[in-house]
Structures are given as C-alpha cells and as structure tokens.
Design a protein around this motif. Structure first.
Motif, short mmCIF file in Angstrom:
data_model
loop_
_atom_site.label_atom_id
_atom_site.label_comp_id
_atom_site.label_asym_id
_atom_site.label_seq_id
_atom_site.Cartn_x
_atom_site.Cartn_y
_atom_site.Cartn_z
N CYS A 1 47.14 50.89 35.54
CA CYS A 1 48.62 51.19 36.38
C CYS A 1 48.68 52.34 36.50
N TYR B 1 44.54 46.08 43.53
CA TYR B 1 45.72 45.71 42.06
C TYR B 1 45.78 44.79 42.30
N ASP C 1 48.20 43.21 40.05
CA ASP C 1 50.57 43.78 40.16
C ASP C 1 50.13 44.56 39.46
N TYR D 1 47.33 51.52 48.37
CA TYR D 1 47.08 50.07 47.21
C TYR D 1 46.99 49.38 48.20
N ARG E 1 46.52 44.94 47.20
CA ARG E 1 46.87 43.83 46.83
C ARG E 1 45.45 42.88 46.45
N ASP F 1 43.36 42.08 51.02
CA ASP F 1 44.47 42.77 50.66
C ASP F 1 45.14 41.64 51.06
#
Lengths: 658, 198
Positions: A408, A431, A433, A456, A458, A477
C-alpha cells in the motif's frame, strides 16, 4: 525416603475456577513420600514463593512439586525458589494443570479435578527419582555471523561491530546493499533510498570489526550457541580482488550480451563481468560464468587483455572455509511474489505490465533509463498508469493469505513520484483496503490522493488485455458500485513479499523452523520476536515476516543487542539435562552415534576395568541438547537422560495407567 | 453494478467545480459512511451521501446531478457535524443544488426544485406562504392537479388550516424591507450562477 512438598496454585480463578484445588492438595497428602501439601492463590507471587521456602525449611522437604501453569511460564521461578530454600533446583517439578487442564476442560469440573490429581501424581512420581544436577557452562566464541547483506544485515553487523566484536557478513550477491539499494525513494518521507543506504554500506565495509564475504554462501552448520562451526563457500568470482583496482575497463569492454541484470530486475542487459551497480560495496567485478563467452566457448579473454593489473583469473575455484562463530543473525530478506501466477494480468505476455521492483528501477535516476519512465515495449512515455495492489497478498487461492504490509505504501509512493515527475499523467490505483499503519503512513496515502490527485479505486482487477498498443484494465469500484475500464499505457503490479527461494534450505542448515511460506519462525510472536528456537540464532528483517525499512532496522538492532547480550558473558550457562552413557553397559554399536542430530556423541576406547579397553560412546556435554534420540535408539539401554531418566518416565506412565 | 465506468468518465473537472464552489475538499473523503449512517433522508435518496461524495470524487456528474440526493437533503447538518474528515457535506449538497439551478450540468427530473421555486415566489409576493396558491400551482405544474385534495386537503380546509386568500404583510415599511431583501437575494443568485458557470 523422599520428603516431597506439593504446592497447588489457584492462579486466581484460572485453575481454581474449574479444578477443586483443595481436593488436589488433600489427595497429594495421601501419596507416598508427600509430607506437605497446600493450595495458594498465586504460587508465583512473592508470598507464594516464600511459602514454598518456609515449608521446605520447616518440614525438611527435599523435593517439591508445583501444580500450576506451563513450565514455559514459571519453571525458572520455582527452580529459583527451590534453590533459595536450600535444595537443588532440579529437585523441583511442575504439573501443568492450567494449559493442559483447567483452560481446556472448563465444561467438566469433576473430570478436570481428577485430571489435575493425576497430573500432580505423575509429577510426584517423577520428582521422587530426581537427582541433584549442577549447571554446566560453555565458552562463547565472541564473533558473529550475519547472513544477508541487506539493510537488516548491515545494521545488525554495524551495531555488533560498534560494541567491539568481530562480525562477518555473508552475502550471496557480488555486493552488499540488498533490496534497499534497488529502490528509488523511501516512504513516507520520500528520501532517496541509496542516499541513506550507501553511507551504511561504506561504514560496514570500512569498519575494522566487520569483514565482508560477498559472492558467498553458508553451506554447512555444526555446533551450538557460542560455538558454531560454519562452512562458508566463496564462489569463484574469477577476479583477484587484491589486484583489482575497480577501474571498470573489463565491464566496459566485455562483449557478452547474454545476461540480464538481476539488479535492474531483468529490464536491462548486463555484461558477463560486472558489478551489480555503480556504488557496489565492495566495488569488485565478478564473472558470471553462465554468460561469459570464454567459459561457454573457450574464446574471448578480452577482459584479461584489457585489465591493467592482470586481476582476471579464469582458473579461480570455489573456496570453502570453516570458521567459528558464537552467534548468527539470519537476515536473508525477501523476494517479490511471482507475477506469472496471475495469468489474468498478463505479466510476461504484455511487456508493459511490470512488477513494482521493475518500476522502482525505471523511476530510479541511477536505473537503466536514468529515471525516465518509459514503456518497455516501445520506449514511449506512458500517459495513463494503473497500479494493482495485493498481487500475491491476501489471496488464499494463490497460497498467500497474508498481507505483505509494504505494498500500500510503496504503491502510494510510486504513484506520487510519477505525478511529481510527470504532472500530466493519470495514476489509478486499484486496492482492496489501504493498510497504512505506521508513523505518518496514513497521512502519506491521503496526500497521494488529495494533493497529488492519484485516483484510488476500491476493487481488484479481474483482467488485463491488449488492444492495439494499449492495455485495457477491467476492474471495479465497489464504492460507487460500478465496473471500471481503464485504457492504460502501463500497469504496475504491486507484488507482495515472500521469503527468498533458498530461505528454507538455509533454515534447515540451522534447524531453525519456518512457516508454510518459508518465513523463519521467531521464538515467540510477542515476547521473542528476534530469537529463534535455536539458541544463538537470531532473525532480522523481512526473512521473519513482511516488514518495511524502519521495522527492519529496529529488528536488526534488537537482534544485535541479543547477540551482544550473549557476548557479554565470559561463560554461558547450559542446562544439564543431557544424555549420559554408562560405559559398563554400552556395547559400542554406534547406533546413538549415528542418530544424534547434533553430533554430540563421540566413540572412544575407554578403560572400563584395569587393562581392559572397551569401544564405547561418549556424550560431549557442551554439544548435547538433551533431545533423547540416543536414549530411544540404544539397544542395550546404556544411555539415559539426566532429569528425564527412563525410570522417571516409566514411573509417570505407570502412575497415569494405574 | 449500476454503470459501466470508463476512463473518459473520470471528469476531474466536475470534482474541482464542486470543490471550488463549496470550498470543501471532497477528495478528503475516505468513505467511512458516517454521513449516510446518520442521514434522516437517506432512505429517499438515489445515492446516500457517502456514495454521492464518491461519485463526485470520480467526477461522475451525470450520476450526481441526475440523482435526487441533493434535493432530498434537509440541511439538518448531521453529516457535517459528524464527518471525521471535516467536510461540510450539507454545504456540498447546497452547492449541488446551486449548480443544478445554474444549468451547466444536466439535472434530475425531480419535482422538488419546482416546489422550492413556487415556495419562494409565494413568499416573495405575499410575505407569508399562501398555502392554497402554493398547493394549486404545484399540483398544476407537476401535472397532478388533484394530489392530496381528498380527503386531506378538504379536511384541512374545513378546519381552517388552509386559508382561501393569502395573508399579506400589512406594514408598508416591513413589506418594503421584505421586497428589498428579495432583490438582494436575486442579485446574489445571479452572482452565484455566474460564479458557477464561470
């Protein structure tokens, strides 16, 4: 006749809440030899220990049994109490009625009480045959071996050397520096990795107490804490380091184009005679015999011709030396997860899908592109970059359920650097988390998003495919509940960490245990984070678990301090619980000699009666670990283990089966 | 999966517009969901406040402006009070409404802005809300002329809750001040629209 005292601990309600401790104490008094028995709230407390001491003195007890927790917790406490009361410390026994009884049988109090009584009775049976033993001492060779010349190894070596002890660093590559030397900047401060590492590398190479053994490997380990005999193989570098003046002409003139630079993560070629990187320490080239034209075809020898000092020696052979060390620090570091496992990401198939370390080399100003990030396929600057996190982390289907802890952060760093170098590019990060648990880490990731405008998303990416010269990245996302498709020029896989491929074989040399992935197992996850189950062998850095640089340096310092603790003693206490051979019974069959995993048994010709020599086994006291393999193997029952004699064990078995 | 997102949808310009007008750093939002958790109107919204923030972050203006979310916001400011990232979410909602009025982005077909417009007009002309006028105008414009007339409207009328004629401000000075205030507001509104589109 033995006079035994039994002390039953309540451990608050941990034991007394399940086991009827009063009944256990009363039952103890009915056993032969037990002259005294009490129960008490906390046996390990000062009043508890004093109760033992007073009871021993008052009732003239000569051995004690403490019915309490695991010996791992308090064996030392009660042995010391026994010693203070005036009896030999090995005349004390513990019966574990907490971990082995009350904690696991809390649903059946009656059965738990009966089991507690049996466990106590077994310990009484064992202690009845206990013998007074005295502590043994061994010498300590005050010289440390550090395996791995990355930041962990360098730091540990520097710390030990600073304290005045000799250290040898063994590194399998031609230079120390390790992974950190490959990196561009470090999170969360964005300071240049090489700028903070190279001073340490130089310090290590110039320190009078540190000896560097690069291009070397450990091949054999014997001995034990304080006295390891370790065989180190120095691979033939085909260069005489004494003559070499590091001018670099050989590398310049070498015509070989076969090899890819390991240091540059195989995105750039390297010569057959090479130093991995310009700031290499020691800055002496080595010849890669698998790529060298001379070694492959028998012709060339250009390096030999151009070398001004005739330092090239094609006849050099691997050398193996055996040296003595008192302590070892394992600091072998990490590899990155093999991206090929994720077929859907097309690593290897599409040139513009790169690993995180390859990207590190691309953006590094001392890298093959001098810091210009270009697509590997057509050398054009990318406009849209996608990072995919958790490649080989948190993925049970790929056998890597753990979090690699650093991805990360380095993803945020790389995206941030990209934005800094090329403000007009678009950076996307997929990502699951964000795990940014460290000083200033969360702020760093937030900065990437808020100040640098890294987008970013998710979700994991499900597929990457090529369309013309672009990479189509299909992901999701989940925060906006949408599928995402990004037309990218370059995809960076944020690979997770795993131990070095050869970590397991190294662990086996030292008998150090490792987990299913190959990370070395520490002695205790909380209370023994740098020790291993093998005394005198310590771990530092990412070989023990995924770690970032600050944690690695901290652990290396901790490992060094443990080594120094060991070296601070002139002699080392060793447990006397070792094997002994009765030469009168021994038949000299050498079975024990062959089974001993520590080479602690020697065969000797011994005079057993006047004039009669007999071929018998002998235990080397300081080498024996008391594992008992020889006791089990001996056909004639000539070997016995002090503190765990066969009679004691049989008595215990008899007690429990009555 | 509501929509299929492509790179060209990520209109960072929209996010920047909202951030500039509301003076709130929406990219700060880390999607904890506390705003949605406390929102009394979330059950009515197409997207709860959290997701609206996310859509703004990604620049998905069609989704944001086309949704009823901002219009259902009652400005209770629970979200604003509780936001750990110090985003004034209620203000963002207001900004979205202003942006809708300014006409730069295509807006949702909800009737709430119509109601708001009639309400303000009614207030402007009479000084107090003229319920019957408001109801009838709204019903006619929203093409639902008999909405809530029977039995609710009738009952309220019979109990005297809805007057037949409007109430006016009797004091001429107060009425003048009232109109003055509205003209100021109109001026401000025009400024705001210019700012929004500029």
């Amino acid at each position: 006749m033995a006079r035994i005292g039994v002390f039953v601990c309540h451990c608050g309600t941990n034991i007394a809440g399940v086991v009827d401790v009063k009944r256990v104490a009363e039952y103890a008094l009915t056993l032969p030899g037990v002259k005294y028995a009490i129960d008490y709230k906390y046996m390990c407390s000062d009043p508890g220990q004093n109760a033992i001491i007073e009871a021993v003195k008052e009732h003239k007890l000569d051995r004690i049994v403490v019915t309490a927790c695991s010996p791992r917790m308090h064996e030392g406490t009660f042995r010391k109490a026994a010693e203070r009361s005036g009896i030999n410390q090995y005349m004390s026994e513990m019966a574990n009625v907490r971990e082995h009884d009350s904690w696991v049988h809390s649903d059946d109090k009656e059965a738990a009480t009966l089991k507690a009584m049996k466990l106590m009775e077994m310990s009484v049976a064992k202690v009845r045959r206990s013998e007074a033993l005295s502590k043994m001492y061994a010498t300590v060779e005050k010289r440390a071996l550090v395996i791995g010349g990355g930041i962990a190894g360098i730091q540990a070596a520097l710390d030990i050397a600073e304290a005045g002890h000799k250290v040898v660093i063994v590194e399998k590559d031609p230079s120390i520096g390790g992974r950190m030397a490959q990196l561009d900047k470090t999170f969360p401060t964005l300071d240049c990795s090489a700028c903070i590492l190279t001073p340490k590398m130089v310090a290590a190479s110039q320190h009078p107490n540190i000896e560097l053994r690069v291009y070397s490997e450990v091949v054999e380990v014997n001995g034990y804490v304080g006295n390891f005999d370790i065989k180190i193989k120095k691979k033939a570098s085909s260069v005489d380091n004494k003559k070499c003046i590091s001018c670099g002409v050989c590398t310049l003139k070498c015509p070989s184009k076969r090899a890819q630079s390991e240091f540059d993560e195989k995105i750039a070629p390297r010569k057959a005679i090479y130093t991995p990187f310009p700031q290499a320490v020691p800055n002496k080239p080595v010849i890669d015999r698998e790529a060298c034209t001379f070694f492959l075809t028998g012709k060339c020898r250009i390096c030999e011709k151009v070398c001004p000092t005739q330092a090239i020696d094609f006849n050099q052979q691997d050398e193996v030396v055996t040296e003595k060390f008192g302590a070892v620090v394992l600091a072998t570091g990490f590899d990155i997860f093999d991206s090929n496992v994720y077929g859907e990401y097309g690593y290897g198939e599409y040139k513009d899908v790169v690993t995180s370390l390859q990207f590190e080399r691309l953006i590094n100003s001392s890298g093959p592109t001098e810091g210009h990030v270009v697509r590997l396929s057509d050398k054009k600057e990318p406009k849209n970059l996608v990072w995919i996190q958790c490649v080989g982390s948190r993925d049970e289907s790929k056998g890597r359920p753990y979090c690699s802890r650093v991805c990360c952060m380095y993803t945020a760093k790389q995206a941030m650097l990209m934005k800094e170098h090329y403000p007009e590019v678009n950076c996307y990060v997929f990502y699951i988390d964000i795990r940014a648990a460290g000083k200033n880490y969360e702020e760093f990731v937030q900065k990437a998003q808020n100040e640098y405008g890294v987008i970013y998303l998710r979700g994991r990416v499900s597929k990457i495919y090529e369309k013309k010269d672009k990479l189509i990245v299909r992901g999701a996302d989940t925060l906006s509940g949408s599928q995402v498709e990004i037309v990218a020029d370059m995809v960076v896989l944020a690979n997770g960490l795993e131990p070095r491929k050869d970590a397991k074989s190294l662990a086996q040399l030292f008998h150090v245990s490792y987990d299913q992935y190959g990370f070395f197992t520490e002695l205790h996850p909380k209370l023994g984070p740098v020790e291993t189950a093998i005394a005198g062998v310590f771990v530092a850095g990412a070989c023990q678990a995924c770690k970032d640089i600050p944690d690695t340096v901290a652990q290396a310092g901790a490992a060094a301090s443990k080594v120094l603790g060991l070296f601070s003693k002139e002699k080392m206490e060793v447990e006397p619980l070792i094997a002994k051979v009765d030469p009168l019974v021994c038949s000299g069959c050498e079975t024990c000699y062959n089974v001993c995993p520590y080479s602690a048994i020697e065969m000797e010709d011994r005079e057993v009666s006047r004039g009669n020599l007999k071929h018998v086994a002998k235990v080397l006291d300081s080498v024996c670990k008391g594992c008992g393999a020889c006791v089990g193997a001996c056909y004639s029952k000539a070997v016995d283990l002090k503190g765990f004699s066969e009679r004691q064990v049989y008595d215990q078995i008899e007690t429990v089966t009555q | 999966m509501k929509q299929y997102l492509e790179e060209k949808n990520f209109k960072q310009g929209f996010r920047k517009d909202v951030e500039r007008l509301s003076k709130q750093k929406i990219s700060n939002c880390y999607q904890c969901g506390k705003c949605s958790a406390g929102c009394p109107m979330a059950f009515k919204m197409d997207y709860p406040p959290t997701m609206t923030m996310r859509l703004i972050q990604l620049g998905l203006h069609d989704e944001v402006m086309g949704s009823n979310t901002a219009w259902y916001c009652v400005s209770c400011e629970t979200c604003t009070t509780r936001c750990p990232r110090e985003i004034d979410i209620a203000k963002v909602m207001d900004t979205l409404k202003i942006m809708a009025q300014a006409g730069k982005y295509e807006v949702s077909d909800t009737e709430i802005p119509i109601f708001d417009w009639i309400f303000l007009k009614s207030l402007q002309y009479t000084g107090k809300v003229y319920e019957l006028g408001l109801i009838m105008t709204y019903n006619i414009i929203s093409l639902n002329p008999f909405k809530d007339v029977f039995p609710l409207g009738l009952q309220m009328f019979l109990k005297g809750k809805i007057a037949l004629f409007p109430h006016f401000i009797n004091d001429p000075v107060a009425m003048w001040e009232h109109l003055e205030m509205f003209s100021k507001i109109h001026k401000k509104q025009k400024e705001k629209i210019r700012e929004t589109n500029g």
